[in-house]
Scaffold this active site. Structure first.
Site, PDB file in Angstrom:
ATOM      1  N   THR A 147      21.668  13.918  50.163  1.00 41.66           N
ATOM      2  CA  THR A 147      22.066  15.310  50.415  1.00 41.66           C
ATOM      3  C   THR A 147      22.478  15.472  51.875  1.00 41.66           C
ATOM      4  OG1 THR A 147      19.911  16.112  51.141  1.00 41.66           O
ATOM      5  CG2 THR A 147      20.289  16.046  48.761  1.00 41.66           C
ATOM      6  N   CYS A 148      23.031  16.653  52.174  1.00 39.13           N
ATOM      7  CA  CYS A 148      23.488  16.917  53.536  1.00 39.13           C
ATOM      8  C   CYS A 148      22.360  17.405  54.441  1.00 39.13           C
ATOM      9  CB  CYS A 148      24.605  17.948  53.522  1.00 39.13           C
ATOM     10  SG  CYS A 148      26.000  17.393  52.552  1.00 39.13           S
ATOM     11  N   ASP A 149      21.141  17.526  53.895  1.00 42.08           N
ATOM     12  CA  ASP A 149      20.042  18.060  54.701  1.00 42.08           C
ATOM     13  C   ASP A 149      19.379  16.947  55.520  1.00 42.08           C
ATOM     14  OD1 ASP A 149      17.956  19.389  55.798  1.00 42.08           O
ATOM     15  OD2 ASP A 149      17.097  20.089  53.920  1.00 42.08           O
TER      16      ASP A 149
END
Ligand SMILES: *Cc1c(COP(=O)(O)O)cnc(C)c1O
Length: 406
Positions: free
Chosen positions: A340-342
């Site tokens: 994910t982009c987190d």
């Protein structure tokens, strides 16, 4: 710094060595080619083995699998064949049992806080044993008092557990007699006591303490010639070895057996294992989809992370053993990150790893409990596909995300 281990050092109790689909690193790549990545391999033979080991370590104790650890049809069907009962907490969990026609007399409802609708759904299914821990919950059973028996959940806080399950639920041991009297007054049958000593506890001290306190309550009630408490539910908490530090279940349970041995023979005993049964039964395969050198570290981006199968690192505070069978050459400080982009989506920082290429796999055994159960689809990424082996033959399994292996 931690070392991720190479393919030669899979641990015997991890479920990995036992997985026939995992004969060697080439098999992992074959599975990924055939079924995609990430994958979770669920081995129902490991579920059977864990059930039998715990049943043997706790003779005379009726095991009720806590479905929330891994709410899988294959696990439920396997355990039902073994004679295991079930601990249910929600209407969704009841539906899973109904699909498999599980006898409701083998179940108990352990959520201490219920809506009337939840009680009615459980009763319609046929479950008649419910856990309560306060007067409001006892009163919710007034309309059903001829059909139910209650267990009173007592709280024994345990700061040494990985997850302390006595913070949110359970009455203080000092409140028990008052609550029992309130139920007696309302002619609602309380048949026993329950507790949860905390999940993944380091030793059995908390279980023993709770059993002894409950035994005192039971003895006091007998001495006052009140309707005896005939059931003791000792909850879950039985630990597995994520890092080789936990003793085998036989010696872990020895003090529990001693404590239970002092109860009057008329008291029936239940337990609600979740983690112990599910954790070793599932192995995760993730693949390297990208890499970057950032400062002194190699970053490897995987297709599974803390929003998906590794969600237990956040919710269950657990670190899983990691194996990098394809890593080659000199070990360097590395980071394994999720897709994910987190930025919190990092599985391991500061581990030493040989060099990996895009397409290489990371294997994580011991990923059956509180992993897939709490996985999300954050960033619109799909959950890992589950490949199941050794499930009961008559079980309807195929759907887009669950595949039966030979
Ligand atoms: C979660 C839970 C369990 C299972 O606990 P484990 O530590 O996974 O064995 C058992 N009983 C209740 C009431 C629970 O909430």
């Amino acid at each position: 710094m931690k070392h991720a281990t190479g393919s030669d050092s899979s641990t015997a109790d991890s479920g990995l060595a036992a997985h026939p689909a995992l004969g060697g690193s080439s098999d992992w790549h074959t599975l990924v080619e055939q079924y995609g990545s990430p994958l979770l391999l669920l081995d129902c033979d490991v579920v059977r083995r864990q059930y039998r080991k715990l049943a043997q370590a706790l003779p005379g104790v009726a095991l009720h699998y806590a479905i929330k650890a891994l709410p899988s049809k294959a696990v439920i069907a396997t355990l039902a064949e073994e004679g295991c009962g079930f601990d249910i907490a929600t209407n969704g969990e009841i539906r899973l049992l109904e699909e498999r026609f599980i006898d409701p007399r083998r179940t108990l409802h352990t959520h201490p806080i219920k809506r009337d609708e939840d009680i009615r759904t459980a009763l319609r299914y046929g479950c008649t044993t419910f856990v309560v821990d306060n007067i409001d919950e006892i009163e919710k059973f007034l309309p059903y008092r001829h059909r139910v028996a209650l267990l009173l959940r007592v709280s024994f806080p345990n700061p040494s557990a990985r997850v302390d399950l006595s913070r949110k639920f359970g009455c203080a041991v000092e409140e028990v007699s008052e609550l029992l009297a309130a139920a007696d007054e309302r002619r609602i049958h309380v048949k026993g006591l329950s507790f949860h000593a905390g999940s993944q506890v380091p030793d059995a001290a908390a279980h023993v303490h709770a059993i002894e306190r409950c035994a005192e309550v039971m003895a006091r009630r007998r001495s006052h010639a009140l309707a005896p408490l005939s059931l003791l539910d000792i909850g879950g908490g039985f630990p597995v070895s994520y890092d080789g530090s936990v003793r085998d279940i036989e010696s872990f349970c020895a003090p529990i057996r001693d404590a239970l041995g002092k109860l009057p023979p008329s008291v029936r005993v239940l337990a609600e294992p979740g983690r112990y049964i599910a954790a070793p039964a599932m192995t995760c395969i993730a693949s390297v989809v990208g890499r970057a050198r950032r400062g002194a570290k190699m970053w490897y981006y995987l297709d599974d992370g803390v929003y998906n199968s590794f969600s237990g690192q956040i919710f269950d505070h657990t670190r899983y053993p990691l194996i990098a069978p394809d890593a080659r050459g000199e070990a360097r400080p590395s980071v394994l990150a999720g897709p994910t982009c987190d930025s919190i989506d990092v599985i391991a920082e500061d581990i030493l790893l040989g060099e990996m290429q895009i397409g290489d796999v990371i294997i994580a055994p011991m990923m059956g409990a509180y992993t897939a159960a709490s996985a999300t689809t954050f960033n619109s990424l799909p959950r890992a596909r589950i490949l199941t082996r050794a499930a009961p033959a008559d079980l309807e399994l195929e759907d887009s995300n669950i595949v039966r292996l030979a």
